[in-house]
Scaffold this motif. Structure first.
Motif, PDB file in Angstrom:
ATOM      1  N   SER A 128      30.053 -57.042 -26.072  1.00 39.41           N
ATOM      2  CA  SER A 128      30.093 -55.620 -25.735  1.00 39.41           C
ATOM      3  C   SER A 128      28.688 -55.062 -25.576  1.00 39.41           C
ATOM      4  O   SER A 128      28.434 -54.208 -24.731  1.00 39.41           O
ATOM      5  CB  SER A 128      30.816 -54.835 -26.821  1.00 39.41           C
ATOM      6  N   ALA A 129      27.765 -55.556 -26.422  1.00 38.33           N
ATOM      7  CA  ALA A 129      26.394 -55.052 -26.371  1.00 38.33           C
ATOM      8  C   ALA A 129      25.798 -55.279 -24.988  1.00 38.33           C
ATOM      9  O   ALA A 129      25.121 -54.409 -24.438  1.00 38.33           O
ATOM     10  CB  ALA A 129      25.550 -55.735 -27.442  1.00 38.33           C
TER      11      ALA A 129
ATOM     12  N   GLN B  30      27.405 -52.924 -22.397  1.00 42.98           N
ATOM     13  CA  GLN B  30      26.914 -51.558 -22.469  1.00 42.98           C
ATOM     14  C   GLN B  30      25.481 -51.435 -21.978  1.00 42.98           C
ATOM     15  O   GLN B  30      25.080 -50.370 -21.528  1.00 42.98           O
ATOM     16  CB  GLN B  30      27.050 -51.052 -23.899  1.00 42.98           C
ATOM     17  N   ALA B  31      24.731 -52.531 -22.051  1.00 42.65           N
ATOM     18  CA  ALA B  31      23.369 -52.504 -21.516  1.00 42.65           C
ATOM     19  C   ALA B  31      23.391 -52.416 -19.995  1.00 42.65           C
ATOM     20  O   ALA B  31      22.476 -51.872 -19.376  1.00 42.65           O
ATOM     21  CB  ALA B  31      22.613 -53.745 -21.962  1.00 42.65           C
TER      22      ALA B  31
ATOM     23  N   GLU C 158      37.120 -54.160 -27.507  1.00 44.63           N
ATOM     24  CA  GLU C 158      37.717 -53.240 -28.467  1.00 44.63           C
ATOM     25  C   GLU C 158      38.388 -52.021 -27.832  1.00 44.63           C
ATOM     26  O   GLU C 158      38.970 -51.216 -28.548  1.00 44.63           O
ATOM     27  CB  GLU C 158      36.639 -52.767 -29.453  1.00 44.63           C
TER      28      GLU C 158
END
Lengths: 360, 411
Positions: free
Chosen positions: B115-116, B119-120, B139
């Motif tokens: 996810s990180a 989102q970047a 999620e």
């Protein structure tokens, strides 16, 4: 000494001109290229910050990424608050009901900008006082700062409700500065980052050539001797640590603006070591060389990964090893050695001229 | 290379940088022939911490692209994959995504596992109105109009699983996950389901990512004696957890680990013996018996090696390329932009290895949830297969909010 100062001033002016006019022209004022280069410039600031403590004062700070991260998060917190009405989204995910008090003052841009400089300086100063009062030096400084970095990052990631945890802070608004909305793909933004870098460098050049810088170098060479001369070694070391931390925080704020998010990887050990590498490649003895090193390495990384998708890491690693083996003082060392050589050749030639004169 | 040569060339690099030589500064790729092919980006880490999993996603997506090209491309145009290696670092993801979307003018980018990293990539994707195809389960609670979500969201993994687990093993759940947003969200949703079906949480515990010593967790499990271990532990942590759980001789038939994250990749690292008897919930398992899956597995193995495995994320990485193809086939070749591709993709159905999947107007995917039990050979036996395709509800845990074709709607 003064001739070195002159060299540095000339280098600074050339550097400023190239960065301000040369680079954008070569890039055809293209938004994407300018944004990419602005990223390198932001990283150059953190590299020159390290050169102040490492190169000038001989304090190898492996925790530089922590102070960089603090600046970066300060800016991101402000932009996150501006982007969300009420509570930032990730707080909801972590079942946080009200805005934590720590976040409240970041509504204000002035506070944010100050916090981005002063919080890292304060934390850096705190660690520095502990270390330097106890006369810790050499490799132990590196170990303590590294340990601090690891602990800090872990703590930061664990406080998910406050920091966004592993994902960091994303979905940020654009900063508006005196009514000017900062678009990270614009010439104006590039100029802002370039301006910050040049100002930081001018400050660094001034600092290293001031009396303060001279004493730092004396401490680097022999701390005991400096102490016997009556200088309070710990307070000099603490001060340069604070300055370096504040500059790293400044770089962090700009970095958030460039990439439009803040991530805990900005505080990772590998990032901290990368800063050391940039500094070493450029030459840690000069702030300009350190900044130049950051730009060159990052540019090289960008190009290499473009050309050799597989194995670019390996090539980069080999280059670093070779640099350390053959240019232990970086590009700066290479330049200053050749300048010295040329001078020596000239001098011997002149001397020979003087000596041979009476014989004729 | 002689030392002097090296120094010379290094000096040359230095001066080149100083003098801003175009070769190094400006992009060499500017002169891409815009011609006839369709540029698509592949943004999966080939090096770094998550490369073990992400390189399999890269392989699966690349295989789909080459299959499409081999069978004549789309409207006679070839797909041109532009490969980047973001090295498991979010900042590098952001940088490479800029390259792919702005400089290389990709009409779509396939990428990300964590996810990180997604989102970047989001800021540039949304700002440039590009399209990012994200194959991983995640999620939920995101509703971007610029991301095609190919993996499961909590309701698709848990709606069948939780009542089944309560019925078969009992109502007392022990939650163990890594400390980041995915496990927390899954657990939030699990708690609402537990309330509904009369289950309870005996403990909720989070360990740092990469954590590898589970002895205290296992001791707590021993003393709490829960009925089900509800696990959202990822990557190396999950491998360590499964091995130590097995070594502690906890019996999977009495206290099974029910995982949302354990796939064939993790089981390969855990070892079939230690993984056997435990369960996973996912829309796809390698052993799923359909003609499409057999074809996919066979092609994958013959290309990358007989010891390679496919799993629920690589399957999505694979079928998303085919969804992209199907969307492009609906479009006028002169009018291919990320936006038109997105609009054409909504409502598309496709026979994926897991079954027929459908793209919802909220850009998530309707999937076929399954519950599998791991066997000693490292494969899962599919015990339960949902009778109908399950719609994605990324905001299922949050009443009054839903992700629609117009973005997020709050009641």
């Amino acid at each position: 000494m003064s001739s070195k100062f002159q060299y540095d001033l000339v280098a600074l002016v050339i550097f400023a001109l190239v960065v301000a006019f040369g680079v954008p022209a070569v890039m055809n004022y293209d938004g994407f290229e300018l944004n990419t280069f602005a990223r390198y410039l932001a990283l150059a600031i953190v590299s020159m910050a390290l050169s102040l403590s490492w190169g000038t004062a001989g304090l190898l700070n492996l925790g530089q990424a922590a102070t960089f991260g603090m600046g970066s998060y300060a800016m991101a917190m402000h932009l996150k608050l501006r982007a969300s009405d009420g509570l930032p989204d990730f707080m909801g995910w972590n079942n946080v009901e009200t805005l934590p008090w720590l976040w409240v003052p970041f509504e204000s841009l002035t506070f944010t900008l100050l916090a981005g400089l002063l919080v890292p300086a304060f934390i850096g100063g705190l660690i520095a006082i502990f270390m330097f009062r106890a006369r810790i030096a050499g490799v132990f400084v590196a170990i303590i700062t590294l340990a601090f970095l690891v602990a800090f990052q872990l703590l930061f990631i664990n406080q998910q409700g406050l920091t966004g945890g592993q994902n960091g802070l994303t979905g940020l608004a654009q900063m508006s500065l005196f009514g000017w909305t900062v678009d990270p793909y614009s010439m104006g933004f590039y100029n802002l980052v370039a301006g910050c870098l040049v100002v930081a460098l001018a400050f660094g050049v001034y600092l290293t050539h001031s009396k303060f810088g001279l004493i730092l170098r004396a401490i680097r060479e022999d701390a005991d001797r400096a102490r016997f001369f009556g200088y309070n070694v710990a307070s000099y070391q603490t001060l340069v640590f604070c300055i370096s931390a504040a500059l790293a925080g400044w770089a962090g704020m700009l970095y958030t603006l460039v990439l439009e998010f803040a991530s805990p990887t900005y505080m990772s050990v590998s990032f901290s070591l990368a800063i050391v590498i940039w500094c070493a490649v450029g030459g840690r003895e000069s702030v300009i060389a350190a900044a130049f090193g950051a730009i060159v390495v990052n540019m090289l990384e960008g190009r290499l990964s473009d050309v050799f998708v597989e194995g670019w890491h390996l090539i980069l690693g080999v280059i670093f090893v070779l640099v350390v083996m053959f240019m232990p003082r970086g590009i700066y060392g290479l330049l200053s050695d050749s300048v010295r050589k040329i001078r020596r050749i000239r001098r011997t030639r002149d001397q020979r001229g003087v000596e041979t004169f009476p014989n004729t | 290379m002689k030392r002097r040569d090296f120094l010379g060339s290094l000096g040359a690099v230095g001066t080149a940088g100083m003098l801003s030589t175009p070769a190094l500064l400006s992009s060499a790729g500017r002169a891409f022939a815009q011609g006839n092919d369709i540029p698509v980006g592949l943004l999966f880490s080939l090096t770094g911490a998550v490369a073990v999993v992400e390189s399999t996603l890269h392989d699966a997506a690349l295989m789909a692209i080459e299959e499409i090209n081999a069978s004549g491309g789309i409207h006679g145009r070839q797909l041109r994959p532009i490969i980047e290696d973001p090295a498991s670092d979010p900042a590098t993801y952001a940088d490479r995504a800029r390259r792919l979307m702005i400089r290389d003018k990709c009409v779509s980018v396939f990428g990300s596992y964590t996810s990180a990293s997604r989102q970047a990539v989001l800021p540039v994707t949304e700002q440039r109105n590009n399209l990012y195809w994200y194959p991983t389960l995640y999620e939920g609670r995101e509703c971007s109009r610029n991301v095609m979500y190919g993996g499961a969201v909590p309701n698709q993994q848990q709606d069948d699983l939780i009542p089944w687990a309560i019925e078969n093993f009992g109502p007392r759940f022990y939650m163990i996950g890594n400390n980041y947003v995915y496990p927390k969200e899954e657990n939030n949703y699990c708690k609402t389901l537990l309330k509904q079906y009369g289950g309870e949480v005996v403990n909720e515990e989070y360990v740092p990512l990469g954590h590898s010593d589970f002895s205290s967790v296992i001791n707590r499990i021993r003393s709490e004696k829960p009925d089900v271990i509800f696990a959202t532990v990822v990557g190396d942590s999950d491998v360590a957890f499964a091995r130590q759980y097995h070594a502690a001789e906890l019996d999977p038939s009495k206290m099974p680990v029910v995982s949302l994250t354990r796939s064939e990749v993790e089981v390969k690292a855990i070892g079939g013996e230690a993984a056997a008897g435990h369960f996973s919930s996912a829309p796809y398992f390698m052993g799923h018996a359909t003609a499409e899956n057999e074809k996919f597995v066979e092609a994958y193995k013959s290309r990358y090696g007989a010891d390679q495995v496919t799993h629920f994320v690589s399957e999505a990485a694979y079928f998303q390329v085919y969804q992209f193809k199907a969307a492009l086939e609906k479009l006028d070749p002169a009018n291919i932009t990320p936006e038109t591709i997105r609009d054409a993709a909504v409502g598309l159905t496709l026979n994926a290895p897991q079954g027929e999947v459908l793209i919802d107007e909220n850009l998530h995917t309707h999937l076929w949830p399954k519950i599998g039990q791991w066997q000693t050979n490292g494969q899962a036996e599919v015990l339960i297969e949902s009778k109908e395709r399950v719609a994605p509800k990324p905001y299922a845990a949050y009443p009054g909010q839903s992700c629609t074709g117009q973005g997020l709607v709050k009641a």
